[in-house]
Design an enzyme around this catalytic site. Structure first.
Site, PDB file in Angstrom:
ATOM      1  N   ASP A 197       9.463  43.718  -5.359  1.00 40.10           N
ATOM      2  CA  ASP A 197      10.445  42.812  -5.774  1.00 40.10           C
ATOM      3  C   ASP A 197      11.114  42.058  -4.676  1.00 40.10           C
ATOM      4  OD1 ASP A 197      13.356  44.115  -5.070  1.00 40.10           O
ATOM      5  OD2 ASP A 197      11.517  45.704  -5.376  1.00 40.10           O
ATOM      6  N   SER A 198      11.494  40.854  -4.839  1.00 35.38           N
ATOM      7  CA  SER A 198      12.017  40.107  -3.769  1.00 35.38           C
ATOM      8  C   SER A 198      11.248  40.208  -2.488  1.00 35.38           C
ATOM      9  CB  SER A 198      13.501  40.264  -3.428  1.00 35.38           C
ATOM     10  OG  SER A 198      14.325  39.574  -3.041  1.00 35.38           O
ATOM     11  N   ALA A 199      11.630  40.629  -1.495  1.00 33.12           N
ATOM     12  CA  ALA A 199      11.000  40.697  -0.202  1.00 33.12           C
ATOM     13  C   ALA A 199       9.588  41.400  -0.490  1.00 33.12           C
ATOM     14  CB  ALA A 199      11.744  41.456   1.087  1.00 33.12           C
TER      15      ALA A 199
END
EC number: 3.1.1.1
Length: 356
Positions: A197-199
């Site tokens: 998720d995300s980074a």
């Protein structure tokens, strides 16, 4: 408003229950030492603060829970060192059948990269521990949740190198003679998935690129799952041009904080469109998850477009959650929309395995 945008990146990255601290020292070349050690020179609350004397304080993502058997999901977990010298760790999860015995068959292997802006969070936080318990149980996979070193003490690209080191460590178990018996016994290397998720989604993407360009002998990557991926660029995409400048500049500033040697938002580490190897993504299918109210929503849709334009011959699907923001499923994991997103991810994994 600025607090909201900071919270937007609360779940963008890492460090183990085995040995890391809430406060550490960073190079004084960036933040010179001074007698006033309580003076803040960079405030990214509620994530992290940097003080003038060089020490940093993590304001979130530092809580940890030990590995355990979770009776709710019937998932067992344990912590392992991947490299003691580099302080790279992982938490491994495996589903336990209802008879309380270990599984007697090979299981698809999910390698997970957590979010946290490359500077907060770990696989050992309650957020990620509980999330991996759930996905392992529902998808009936085993998982390795990677603990890469975090910025700013270990600025990018160290997180990418740690993640690649972790993947090579996983691959060392191919013939059943690696250092971890769970992976030796139960990992199906013909059915491997990357997710984040995300980074962490950014890292999962780059690991798939690296598999496609360098190879990972004996390992077949069926698919990758990118949830609210941390991608960006100089040229505005979709609705980004309509957002307040403070929101946009926050992303730029966060990136420069975690990757101080970067050329900027068009760095190929942040902008997939600048990577000449984009079409060589080393997996058969991609699931991109976006959220309607996420600042980076349009980057997810654009990623699909870029893959198709650059010759990727796999299948790319994008699913969008209405009315939700960045990593909402981690903030409210039991909400109806979070559970539905989890169901879609599990279905993606199970379908890919059935077709393998």
């Amino acid at each position: 408003m600025i607090v909201q945008i900071i919270l937007l990146f609360y779940y963008l990255s890492s460090t183990p229950s085995i040995s890391k601290k809430h406060e550490t020292q960073i190079s004084s070349s960036l933040y010179p030492k001074d007698s006033s050690s309580d003076e803040v020179v960079l405030d990214l609350s509620p994530m992290i603060k940097v003080y003038k004397d060089g020490h940093i304080e993590r304001l979130s993502g530092s809580d940890i829970v030990p590995p355990s058997f979770d009776s709710t999901t019937n998932v067992e977990s344990k912590d392992v060192f991947i490299s003691k010298a580099q302080n790279i760790s992982a938490r491994i999860f495996i589903p336990i059948p209802n008879n309380d015995e270990f599984p007697n068959q090979k299981l698809p292997l999910l390698v997970y990269f957590h979010g946290g802006g490359f500077c907060v969070e770990t696989p050992f936080s309650p957020t990620y521990h509980n999330y991996l318990n759930t996905i392992v149980s529902q998808a009936n996979v085993m998982a390795v949740s990677v603990d890469y070193r975090r910025a700013p003490e270990h600025p990018l690209p160290i997180a990418y190198e740690d993640s690649w080191t972790s993947l090579k460590w996983v691959a060392s178990h191919l013939h059943g003679n690696g250092r971890d018996e769970w992976i030796n016994s139960y990992a199906d290397f013909g059915k491997v998935f990357f997710a984040g998720d995300s980074a962490g989604a950014n890292i999962a993407h780059h690991m798939a690129i690296r598999v496609g360009t360098e190879g990972l002998q004996g390992i077949n990557i069926e698919g990758i799952v990118l949830v609210h991926a941390f991608f960006w660029g100089v040229e505005r995409v979709g609705s980004e041009a309509e957002k307040p400048e403070q929101y946009l500049s926050f992303v730029d500033n966060l990136w420069r904080f975690v990757c101080p040697t970067s050329s900027g938002p068009d760095d190929m580490l942040l902008n997939p469109g600048k990577d000449k190897n984009l079409g060589r993504l080393g997996c058969k299918s991609v699931l991109v998850c976006v959220a309607e109210n996420d600042l980076m929503k349009d980057r997810g849709w654009y990623y699909k477009e870029l893959l198709e334009k650059n010759g990727y011959d796999g299948v790319v699907d994008v699913i969008q959650t209405k009315g939700e923001g960045h990593v909402f499923h981690l903030f409210n994991p039991k909400s109806h929309k979070a559970l539905y997103l989890l169901k879609q991810i599990v279905s993606f994994i199970n379908l890919a395995c059935s077709l393998a």
